[in-house]
Design a protein around this motif. Structure first.
Motif, PDB file in Angstrom:
ATOM      1  N   TRP A 134       0.825  -1.213   0.000  1.00 21.10           N
ATOM      2  CA  TRP A 134       0.000   0.000   0.000  1.00 21.10           C
ATOM      3  C   TRP A 134       0.858   1.260   0.000  1.00 21.10           C
ATOM      4  N   LEU A 135       2.021   1.193   0.617  1.00 22.95           N
ATOM      5  CA  LEU A 135       2.923   2.346   0.609  1.00 22.95           C
ATOM      6  C   LEU A 135       3.328   2.684  -0.819  1.00 22.95           C
ATOM      7  N   ALA A 136       3.689   1.669  -1.591  1.00 21.45           N
ATOM      8  CA  ALA A 136       4.090   1.900  -2.975  1.00 21.45           C
ATOM      9  C   ALA A 136       2.905   2.332  -3.832  1.00 21.45           C
ATOM     10  N   ALA A 137       1.712   1.847  -3.479  1.00 18.45           N
ATOM     11  CA  ALA A 137       0.538   2.094  -4.320  1.00 18.45           C
ATOM     12  C   ALA A 137       0.247   3.569  -4.505  1.00 18.45           C
ATOM     13  N   ASN A 138       0.290   4.336  -3.436  1.00 19.35           N
ATOM     14  CA  ASN A 138      -0.149   5.728  -3.537  1.00 19.35           C
ATOM     15  C   ASN A 138       0.989   6.741  -3.496  1.00 19.35           C
ATOM     16  N   LEU A 139       2.238   6.270  -3.531  1.00 25.64           N
ATOM     17  CA  LEU A 139       3.359   7.180  -3.768  1.00 25.64           C
ATOM     18  C   LEU A 139       3.437   7.397  -5.279  1.00 25.64           C
ATOM     19  N   ALA A 162       8.772   0.992  -3.314  1.00 28.97           N
ATOM     20  CA  ALA A 162       8.387   1.926  -2.245  1.00 28.97           C
ATOM     21  C   ALA A 162       9.604   2.518  -1.556  1.00 28.97           C
ATOM     22  N   VAL A 163      10.577   1.674  -1.229  1.00 32.23           N
ATOM     23  CA  VAL A 163      11.789   2.145  -0.545  1.00 32.23           C
ATOM     24  C   VAL A 163      12.540   3.148  -1.417  1.00 32.23           C
ATOM     25  N   LEU A 164      12.678   2.844  -2.695  1.00 29.64           N
ATOM     26  CA  LEU A 164      13.399   3.733  -3.599  1.00 29.64           C
ATOM     27  C   LEU A 164      12.670   5.058  -3.773  1.00 29.64           C
ATOM     28  N   ILE A 165      11.347   5.000  -3.931  1.00 32.38           N
ATOM     29  CA  ILE A 165      10.559   6.219  -4.111  1.00 32.38           C
ATOM     30  C   ILE A 165      10.651   7.104  -2.872  1.00 32.38           C
ATOM     31  N   LEU A 166      10.589   6.515  -1.680  1.00 27.84           N
ATOM     32  CA  LEU A 166      10.676   7.302  -0.446  1.00 27.84           C
ATOM     33  C   LEU A 166      12.015   8.035  -0.357  1.00 27.84           C
ATOM     34  N   GLY A 167      13.079   7.362  -0.722  1.00 30.15           N
ATOM     35  CA  GLY A 167      14.390   8.005  -0.686  1.00 30.15           C
ATOM     36  C   GLY A 167      14.471   9.190  -1.628  1.00 30.15           C
ATOM     37  N   LEU A 168      13.918   9.036  -2.818  1.00 28.46           N
ATOM     38  CA  LEU A 168      13.937  10.133  -3.783  1.00 28.46           C
ATOM     39  C   LEU A 168      13.044  11.292  -3.343  1.00 28.46           C
ATOM     40  N   MET A 169      11.898  10.961  -2.718  1.00 27.11           N
ATOM     41  CA  MET A 169      11.008  12.022  -2.232  1.00 27.11           C
ATOM     42  C   MET A 169      11.667  12.833  -1.121  1.00 27.11           C
ATOM     43  N   ALA A 170      12.457  12.171  -0.293  1.00 30.59           N
ATOM     44  CA  ALA A 170      13.137  12.878   0.797  1.00 30.59           C
ATOM     45  C   ALA A 170      14.039  13.977   0.245  1.00 30.59           C
ATOM     46  N   TYR A 171      14.642  13.706  -0.895  1.00 30.32           N
ATOM     47  CA  TYR A 171      15.500  14.713  -1.535  1.00 30.32           C
ATOM     48  C   TYR A 171      14.689  15.931  -1.955  1.00 30.32           C
ATOM     49  N   VAL A 172      13.503  15.719  -2.493  1.00 28.55           N
ATOM     50  CA  VAL A 172      12.657  16.836  -2.927  1.00 28.55           C
ATOM     51  C   VAL A 172      12.243  17.690  -1.738  1.00 28.55           C
ATOM     52  N   PHE A 173      11.781  17.045  -0.657  1.00 25.08           N
ATOM     53  CA  PHE A 173      11.400  17.800   0.540  1.00 25.08           C
ATOM     54  C   PHE A 173      12.597  18.589   1.081  1.00 25.08           C
ATOM     55  N   ALA A 185      -2.687  21.591   4.096  1.00 23.14           N
ATOM     56  CA  ALA A 185      -1.989  20.484   4.762  1.00 23.14           C
ATOM     57  C   ALA A 185      -2.897  19.787   5.771  1.00 23.14           C
ATOM     58  N   LEU A 186      -3.627  20.560   6.562  1.00 25.59           N
ATOM     59  CA  LEU A 186      -4.530  19.961   7.551  1.00 25.59           C
ATOM     60  C   LEU A 186      -5.662  19.194   6.875  1.00 25.59           C
ATOM     61  N   SER A 187      -6.175  19.730   5.773  1.00 29.26           N
ATOM     62  CA  SER A 187      -7.242  19.042   5.043  1.00 29.26           C
ATOM     63  C   SER A 187      -6.731  17.745   4.432  1.00 29.26           C
ATOM     64  N   ILE A 188      -5.483  17.735   3.961  1.00 34.01           N
ATOM     65  CA  ILE A 188      -4.879  16.513   3.422  1.00 34.01           C
ATOM     66  C   ILE A 188      -4.804  15.437   4.498  1.00 34.01           C
ATOM     67  N   ILE A 189      -4.328  15.820   5.676  1.00 33.86           N
ATOM     68  CA  ILE A 189      -4.193  14.844   6.767  1.00 33.86           C
ATOM     69  C   ILE A 189      -5.559  14.333   7.216  1.00 33.86           C
ATOM     70  N   ALA A 190      -6.511  15.251   7.435  1.00 29.45           N
ATOM     71  CA  ALA A 190      -7.839  14.848   7.909  1.00 29.45           C
ATOM     72  C   ALA A 190      -8.573  14.005   6.876  1.00 29.45           C
ATOM     73  N   GLY A 191      -8.544  14.428   5.621  1.00 32.30           N
ATOM     74  CA  GLY A 191      -9.242  13.687   4.571  1.00 32.30           C
ATOM     75  C   GLY A 191      -8.654  12.304   4.356  1.00 32.30           C
ATOM     76  N   THR A 192      -7.327  12.200   4.464  1.00 33.48           N
ATOM     77  CA  THR A 192      -6.676  10.899   4.306  1.00 33.48           C
ATOM     78  C   THR A 192      -7.080   9.943   5.415  1.00 33.48           C
ATOM     79  N   LEU A 218       2.264  11.804   2.392  1.00 32.85           N
ATOM     80  CA  LEU A 218       3.561  12.238   1.877  1.00 32.85           C
ATOM     81  C   LEU A 218       3.466  12.716   0.422  1.00 32.85           C
ATOM     82  N   ALA A 219       2.734  11.972  -0.412  1.00 38.63           N
ATOM     83  CA  ALA A 219       2.657  12.333  -1.828  1.00 38.63           C
ATOM     84  C   ALA A 219       1.935  13.656  -2.024  1.00 38.63           C
ATOM     85  N   MET A 220       0.806  13.837  -1.339  1.00 42.31           N
ATOM     86  CA  MET A 220       0.070  15.099  -1.499  1.00 42.31           C
ATOM     87  C   MET A 220       0.843  16.270  -0.902  1.00 42.31           C
TER      88      MET A 220
END
Length: 458
Positions: free
Chosen positions: A34-39, A171-182, A60-67, A252-254
């Motif tokens: 599921w982690l990989a699914a929505n990244l 999923a692991v690879l995508i998370l690492g790359l996203m960390a760079y963007v943040f 940001a708050l709406s993203i967290i609450a809606g999720t 994380l993705a949103m």
């Protein structure tokens, strides 16, 4: 025996037939799937729709609450799949009838096909933009969309076992790359800079509208929840894995999309809603890899979900489709459709359509299984004719009426009048659940015949 026949036989042997399956995956493996699914790029770019319509903190708050709210529905439907061993659309036979279920099944295949097209197009645009920038080659996003989706189909034909093996690594690879963007965005500007960006009220957004869009995203993924969670070894493992995996990846993705577009605006660039190319220009090859790998991970499950829906829709022993030829046929359609670039302009409306159709469907399913049927479905659900789920010529008309009312209410509240503070998704779900409960109460607790309980229920 040639390769095609060996693969076809393997898939039939390993539960890609529509019958109940025994679960074997632990919570950690379900979490990684599921982690990989929505990244995925579509979820990321959904986050770009909110600013400058609303301020950064509201979005940001709406993203967290809606999720979190959407995840409740996703987890609950997924747990029915774990308990019964059946895929999501196979479960619709119980509340809608053996024939009535064909309506949500058909809609699910169409909607998942649309998802596969959108994601393949975004991957194609990204890869094309990157290659053109590096090589100076002529732009051809349609070609790259076709290539990306062809890779997806090749992965999807290996069924759930292939997905379980590949998704965690992606999923692991995508998370690492996203960390760079943040890191890049937040090291250039602070959250206070993003919060100080002026809002544009002309866009017609507020926190409630953002909340609805985020919930619609969860509903769009719930169509696959039982498909994947039926392979969990227990309801607890499935619920924990899906809940943590979905909420983590979606948030994380949103937030990545929200932070990225805020980064552009803070730097004086124009807003680029639902367009991956500015991300590639600003963050480089890293983002292009995130987008490409996320589409490979997610669209693989989308094509798998379409195939599962089609295979499980034929309940008769002599009418059943086989997994491999069905996957190849639907995969070919998904490859051809990935050339229809105009669909990208209607993505927000596409999400609203999914919400309007499936919010009442999932409300009905949850009430039927947990309250009306008291956590028990019989083997009649696997039949093609007659039995406990035949109702009136195969259709449960009260469920159909509730679906129509719920879908209409979602549309009216979403487009014509949004209820203050709650949006359209929550009241439409509660309305559908309440109506179905009232119309079906007389059937509550009806016992299955001795020995007729669905094998695989757990």
């Amino acid at each position: 025996m040639n390769l095609y026949r060996r693969l076809d036989a393997h898939l039939q042997k390993h539960s890609e037939t529509g019958d109940p399956v025994p679960g074997s995956l632990g919570g950690g493996r379900i979490f990684m799937i599921w982690l990989a699914a929505n990244l995925v790029v579509t979820t990321m770019l959904t986050g770009t729709l909110f600013v400058p319509g609303v301020d950064y903190s509201t979005a940001a708050l709406s993203i967290i609450a809606g999720t979190l709210l959407g995840a409740i529905v996703l987890i609950t439907v997924g747990s029915i799949g774990t308990r019964t061993g059946l895929a999501t659309m196979a479960l619709t036979r119980a509340p809608f009838g053996l024939r009535g279920s064909m309506l949500p099944v058909a809609a699910n295949i169409i909607i998942l096909m649309g998802w596969s097209w959108v994601q393949a197009m975004l991957a194609g645009i990204t890869v094309d933009h990157l290659i053109s920038a590096y090589t100076g080659a002529a732009s051809n996003p349609i070609l790259w969309s076709v290539i990306c989706q062809s890779i997806v189909v090749a992965l999807a034909i290996f069924g759930h076992q292939g997905i379980a093996k590949v998704e965690p690594w992606l999923a692991v690879l995508i998370l690492g790359l996203m960390a760079y963007v943040f890191y890049t965005a937040l090291s250039s500007f602070g959250l206070a800079d993003f919060e100080a960006l002026p809002t544009d009220q002309a866009l017609g957004l507020d926190g409630v509208a953002v909340l609805d869009i985020v919930i619609y995203t969860a509903i769009s993924w719930t169509v696959l929840s039982a498909d994947l969670n039926r392979f969990a070894r227990s309801p607890k493992a499935g619920a924990a894995g899906a809940g943590l995996g979905y909420t983590t990846s979606t948030t994380l993705a949103m937030l990545m999309g929200l932070t990225g577009i805020s980064y552009f605006l803070a730097g004086g660039e124009e807003a680029a809603e639902f367009d991956p190319t500015p991300f590639v220009d600003s963050f480089g090859t890293v983002v292009a890899l995130v987008i490409f790998l996320s589409v490979m991970a997610t669209n693989t499950m989308v094509v798998y979900g379409m195939t599962t829906s089609a295979v499980t829709s034929h309940t008769g022993r002599h009418l059943r489709l086989r997994f491999l030829p069905t996957a190849l046929t639907l995969g070919a359609i998904s490859v051809i459709g990935s050339t229809w670039m105009a669909l990208l302009d209607a993505f927000a409306d596409f999400l609203a359509l999914i919400g309007a159709f499936f919010i009442p469907v999932f409300a009905i399913m949850i009430v039927d299984y947990f309250i009306i049927r008291r956590l028990s479905y019989g083997r009649d659900i696997l039949s093609s004719h007659g039995g406990a789920y035949w109702f009136t010529n195969g259709v449960n008309w009260p469920a159909m009426v509730v679906w129509a009312i719920g879908a209409a209410a979602t549309y009216v509240w979403g487009y014509l009048w949004i209820p203050p503070a709650v949006g359209s998704a929550i009241p439409a779900f509660l309305l559908s659940a309440g109506l179905y409960l009232a119309l079906s109460w007389k059937r509550r607790g009806a016992r299955q015949e001795p020995g007729a309980a669905l094998e695989g229920s757990r």
